[in-house]
Design an enzyme around this catalytic site. Structure first.
Site, PDB file in Angstrom:
ATOM      1  N   LYS A 157       1.105  -1.108  -0.050  1.00 45.35           N
ATOM      2  CA  LYS A 157       0.128   0.113  -0.025  1.00 45.35           C
ATOM      3  C   LYS A 157       0.733   1.288   0.041  1.00 45.35           C
ATOM      4  O   LYS A 157       0.668   2.075  -0.741  1.00 45.35           O
ATOM      5  CB  LYS A 157      -1.000   0.054   1.144  1.00 45.35           C
ATOM      6  CG  LYS A 157      -1.580   1.317   1.657  1.00 45.35           C
ATOM      7  CD  LYS A 157      -2.187   1.114   2.936  1.00 45.35           C
ATOM      8  CE  LYS A 157      -2.279   1.977   4.308  1.00 45.35           C
ATOM      9  NZ  LYS A 157      -1.359   2.990   4.359  1.00 45.35           N
ATOM     10  N   ARG A 171      -3.886  10.353   3.509  1.00 49.00           N
ATOM     11  CA  ARG A 171      -2.549  11.352   3.766  1.00 49.00           C
ATOM     12  C   ARG A 171      -1.885  11.505   2.479  1.00 49.00           C
ATOM     13  O   ARG A 171      -1.080  12.294   1.994  1.00 49.00           O
ATOM     14  CB  ARG A 171      -1.742  10.620   4.612  1.00 49.00           C
ATOM     15  CG  ARG A 171      -2.501  10.698   6.091  1.00 49.00           C
ATOM     16  CD  ARG A 171      -1.221  10.581   7.087  1.00 49.00           C
ATOM     17  NE  ARG A 171      -0.374  11.652   6.948  1.00 49.00           N
ATOM     18  CZ  ARG A 171      -0.444  12.823   7.624  1.00 49.00           C
ATOM     19  NH1 ARG A 171      -1.790  13.080   8.171  1.00 49.00           N
ATOM     20  NH2 ARG A 171       0.250  13.730   7.601  1.00 49.00           N
ATOM     21  N   CYS A 186      -4.553   7.530   9.573  1.00 47.35           N
ATOM     22  CA  CYS A 186      -5.066   7.082  10.871  1.00 47.35           C
ATOM     23  C   CYS A 186      -4.635   8.159  11.958  1.00 47.35           C
ATOM     24  O   CYS A 186      -3.809   8.960  11.800  1.00 47.35           O
ATOM     25  CB  CYS A 186      -4.166   5.961  11.209  1.00 47.35           C
ATOM     26  SG  CYS A 186      -4.437   4.447  10.118  1.00 47.35           S
ATOM     27  N   VAL A 213       8.036   6.200  17.056  1.00 48.36           N
ATOM     28  CA  VAL A 213       7.772   7.035  15.461  1.00 48.36           C
ATOM     29  C   VAL A 213       6.586   7.778  15.631  1.00 48.36           C
ATOM     30  O   VAL A 213       6.328   8.851  15.285  1.00 48.36           O
ATOM     31  CB  VAL A 213       7.600   6.055  14.550  1.00 48.36           C
ATOM     32  CG1 VAL A 213       7.375   6.510  13.116  1.00 48.36           C
ATOM     33  CG2 VAL A 213       8.911   5.010  14.248  1.00 48.36           C
TER      34      VAL A 213
HETATM   35  N1  EPU Z   1       6.364  14.184  10.850  1.00 50.83           N
HETATM   36  C1  EPU Z   1       6.655  15.409  11.233  1.00 50.83           C
HETATM   37  N2  EPU Z   1       6.434  16.295  10.359  1.00 50.83           N
HETATM   38  C2  EPU Z   1       6.210  16.040   9.034  1.00 50.83           C
HETATM   39  C3  EPU Z   1       6.033  14.792   8.797  1.00 50.83           C
HETATM   40  C4  EPU Z   1       6.317  13.868   9.818  1.00 50.83           C
HETATM   41  O1  EPU Z   1       6.892  15.840  12.404  1.00 50.83           O
HETATM   42  O2  EPU Z   1       6.242  17.126   8.233  1.00 50.83           O
HETATM   43  C5  EPU Z   1       6.486  13.183  11.999  1.00 50.83           C
HETATM   44  C6  EPU Z   1       5.246  12.520  12.226  1.00 50.83           C
HETATM   45  O3  EPU Z   1       4.564  13.075  12.917  1.00 50.83           O
HETATM   46  C7  EPU Z   1       5.891  10.949  12.762  1.00 50.83           C
HETATM   47  C8  EPU Z   1       7.198  10.885  12.180  1.00 50.83           C
HETATM   48  O4  EPU Z   1       7.477  12.073  11.611  1.00 50.83           O
HETATM   49  O5  EPU Z   1       5.930  11.545  14.076  1.00 50.83           O
HETATM   50  C9  EPU Z   1       7.174   9.707  11.071  1.00 50.83           C
HETATM   51  O6  EPU Z   1       6.258  10.119   9.971  1.00 50.83           O
HETATM   52  P1  EPU Z   1       6.195   9.932   8.631  1.00 50.83           P
HETATM   53  O7  EPU Z   1       6.426  11.305   7.919  1.00 50.83           O
HETATM   54  O8  EPU Z   1       7.378   8.843   8.400  1.00 50.83           O
HETATM   55  O9  EPU Z   1       4.949   9.056   8.393  1.00 50.83           O
HETATM   56  P2  EPU Z   1       4.085   8.967   6.851  1.00 50.83           P
HETATM   57  O10 EPU Z   1       4.867   8.921   5.684  1.00 50.83           O
HETATM   58  O11 EPU Z   1       2.946   9.956   7.359  1.00 50.83           O
HETATM   59  C10 EPU Z   1       4.315   6.614   6.422  1.00 50.83           C
HETATM   60  C11 EPU Z   1       3.101   5.421   6.087  1.00 50.83           C
HETATM   61  C12 EPU Z   1       2.762   5.148   7.569  1.00 50.83           C
HETATM   62  C13 EPU Z   1       3.891   4.651   8.397  1.00 50.83           C
HETATM   63  C14 EPU Z   1       4.902   5.792   8.541  1.00 50.83           C
HETATM   64  C15 EPU Z   1       6.292   5.280   8.986  1.00 50.83           C
HETATM   65  C16 EPU Z   1       2.228   6.111   4.232  1.00 50.83           C
HETATM   66  C17 EPU Z   1       0.892   6.390   3.479  1.00 50.83           C
HETATM   67  N3  EPU Z   1       2.212   6.029   5.463  1.00 50.83           N
HETATM   68  O12 EPU Z   1       3.400   7.685   6.900  1.00 50.83           O
HETATM   69  O13 EPU Z   1       1.954   4.059   7.464  1.00 50.83           O
HETATM   70  O14 EPU Z   1       3.651   4.335   9.583  1.00 50.83           O
HETATM   71  O15 EPU Z   1       5.078   6.104   7.176  1.00 50.83           O
HETATM   72  O16 EPU Z   1       6.775   4.167   8.394  1.00 50.83           O
HETATM   73  O17 EPU Z   1       3.143   5.572   3.563  1.00 50.83           O
HETATM   74  C18 EPU Z   1       0.046   2.680   7.590  1.00 50.83           C
HETATM   75  O18 EPU Z   1       0.143   2.042   6.760  1.00 50.83           O
HETATM   76  O19 EPU Z   1      -0.980   2.400   8.643  1.00 50.83           O
HETATM   77  C19 EPU Z   1       0.573   3.927   8.253  1.00 50.83           C
HETATM   78  C20 EPU Z   1       0.441   4.840   9.203  1.00 50.83           C
END
Ligand code: EPU
Length: 450
Positions: A33, A107, A131, A346
């Site tokens: 995904k 997202r 989420c 995380v």
């Molecule tokens: N963060 C910030 N500012 C930002 C971006 C992120 O503070 O601008 C923080 C977040 O709040 C979090 C940390 O950085 O504490 C990590 O967030 P990240 O950006 O890595 O997560 P994401 O890209 O929003 C993706 C996956 C998540 C997965 C995370 C970590 C997708 C669509 N989502 O989220 O997957 O948990 O990376 O591997 O790729 C899921 O599939 O259920 C899911 C939540």
């Protein structure tokens, strides 16, 4: 979380689970995904059509498809099952009201910024969903886009972006190796003028696979050691043909379900290389696995009998233990003898689901302190982000409400492991990331009904 049984949850969204039966059998995972949705966005950057194989039939894919179609991308199902053809030839601006229909549903829309700016010179991004596992800010994304030369205008309905002087390569260091912000930089840098150097980048397998997609399109991207990624912008990109990496989160979820129910599940398509950290933990708590090296590949996961062992683990960015593996595994840890410790580093609010497990008979306490070897960003900020799980506990049936995708699947696993009949409300949320989970449950011998 307990549901008010007088509530109005639509019946079609409730799953009745008769627990206590070990899961046995074989299921298949398709493209991840968290890669597929990004590869679909990348198609916007190409001059020609792109083809993606093994696309799972999940809600997040539908949302991205809908948004691409609103922007004039022709998305068609190819000849093979799970094949998607994306033709951006007639990409155009979309109507803001129509885009807003997708507000709050995922997202991924945030990743449309760079590709739309390159393609159309402007972008509108609806409010984001996903989420509820913490505040999930987008400050890194916005900072990076501004560094490239974008102007971001925040309005109550969403974000308006323009780039009157074009997008230019930049040097940028992420405060934390965010997956999404790294993808944002990649999808913007590939066609920006000049060189971009990103430091403290995320290097998850899904990111490397996105880099493979972009390289197929004609991008020049170097992944250096120490989380440094360098991108040399090119003026044009073509389409791609790509088979994504398998979904390692879904694979781990079924693995945890096998362990928690005392079962034996073969996850066809799962790949060892992407799951090494998970496999180490699985083995150390007493789970067994075997790698299938046939052409389809896969991993068989089973409970070998005897008692499971408690463990201590911290979630982390790759190559650490994925945060998305945490919730399913914790259900299995309720069955391990001794005290297990889980430090979530995380997301600050990814342990709320343990309340429901406690109502089912588990003994889990959550703490504000960092109960791990490494103090994390959340230790001094009052977030309950560490858990101590005392086991083994006999789980009993309950009525549960699904709070988010991964926690939702954990609720399901707990209901499957518990004695008696549980009702799980809000199961449609699981469709966001788990393809055909009900058919898969039935194929594994679970007794579930809508
Ligand atoms: N963060 C910030 N500012 C930002 C971006 C992120 O503070 O601008 C923080 C977040 O709040 C979090 C940390 O950085 O504490 C990590 O967030 P990240 O950006 O890595 O997560 P994401 O890209 O929003 C993706 C996956 C998540 C997965 C995370 C970590 C997708 C669509 N989502 O989220 O997957 O948990 O990376 O591997 O790729 C899921 O599939 O259920 C899911 C939540």
């Amino acid at each position: 979380m307990e549901v008010a049984l007088t509530g109005t949850a639509p019946l079609a969204d409730v799953l009745t689970v008769h627990g206590g039966t070990p899961l046995h059998g074989s299921i298949r995972v398709r493209g991840a995904k968290n890669l597929v949705s990004k590869a679909m966005v990348a198609a916007l950057l190409g001059d020609g059509p792109s083809t993606l194989y093994d696309v799972p039939n999940i809600r997040d894919v539908e949302v991205v498809r809908g948004l691409l179609e609103l922007h004039g991308v022709r998305v068609t199902d190819g000849a093979a099952d799970g094949e998607l053809v994306l033709d951006p030839g007639n990409a155009e601006s979309a109507n803001v009201d129509q885009i807003n229909v997708h507000a709050g549903s995922s997202r991924i829309p945030i990743l449309f910024c760079g590709p739309l700016l390159h393609r159309l010179g402007h972008a509108f991004i609806p409010d984001l969903g996903g989420c509820h596992i913490g505040p999930r800010p987008i400050d890194f994304h916005m900072q990076a886009l501004r560094e490239f030369g974008a102007i971001v205008d925040k309005t109550p309905g969403g974000l308006h972006l323009t780039a009157p002087n074009g997008l230019h390569g930049t040097k940028f260091k992420l405060p934390y190796p965010s997956v999404g912000a790294t993808e944002q930089v990649l999808l913007t840098a590939v066609r920006a003028e000049g060189v971009t150097e990103l430091r403290n980048a995320a290097v998850e397998p899904e990111i490397i696979d996105l880099i493979c997609v972009l390289q197929k399109m004609g991008a020049i991207i170097k992944v250096h050691t120490d989380r440094v990624i360098e991108v040399e912008g090119v003026p044009r990109l073509g389409g791609y043909t790509h088979r994504p990496i398998p979904d390692r989160i879904e694979a781990a979820s079924w693995a945890a379900a096998a362990l928690a129910t005392g079962g034996d599940v073969s996850v066809r398509g799962a790949r060892q290389a992407d799951m090494m950290t998970f496999l180490n933990v699985y083995r150390s708590v007493g789970g067994a696995f075997a790698i299938d090296d046939s052409s389809e590949g896969g991993i068989r996961f089973w409970h070998p009998g005897g008692e499971l062992r408690a463990t201590a683990l911290e979630t982390d960015v790759h190559p650490g233990f994925m945060t998305d593996w945490q919730q399913p595994l914790v259900v299995a840890l309720t069955q391990a003898r001794g005290l297990s410790i889980v430090h979530e580093t995380v997301y600050e609010q990814r342990l709320g689901y343990t309340e429901a497990l406690n109502k089912m008979g588990a003994t889990i306490q959550v703490y504000r302190e960092c109960l791990g070897g490494t103090p994390c960003r959340f230790g001094r900020r009052n977030f309950r982000h560490s858990a101590v799980i005392a086991g083994p506990s006999k789980l009993h049936a309950a009525d549960l409400v699904i709070p988010d995708l991964r926690a939702g699947f954990s609720h399901l696993i707990a209901a499957l492991a518990a004695e008696g009949t549980s009702r799980v409300y809000g199961v449609n949320l699981i469709n966001r990331g788990y393809e055909d989970f009900e058919s898969k449950l039935s194929a594994l011998g679970a007794h579930v009904e809508r």
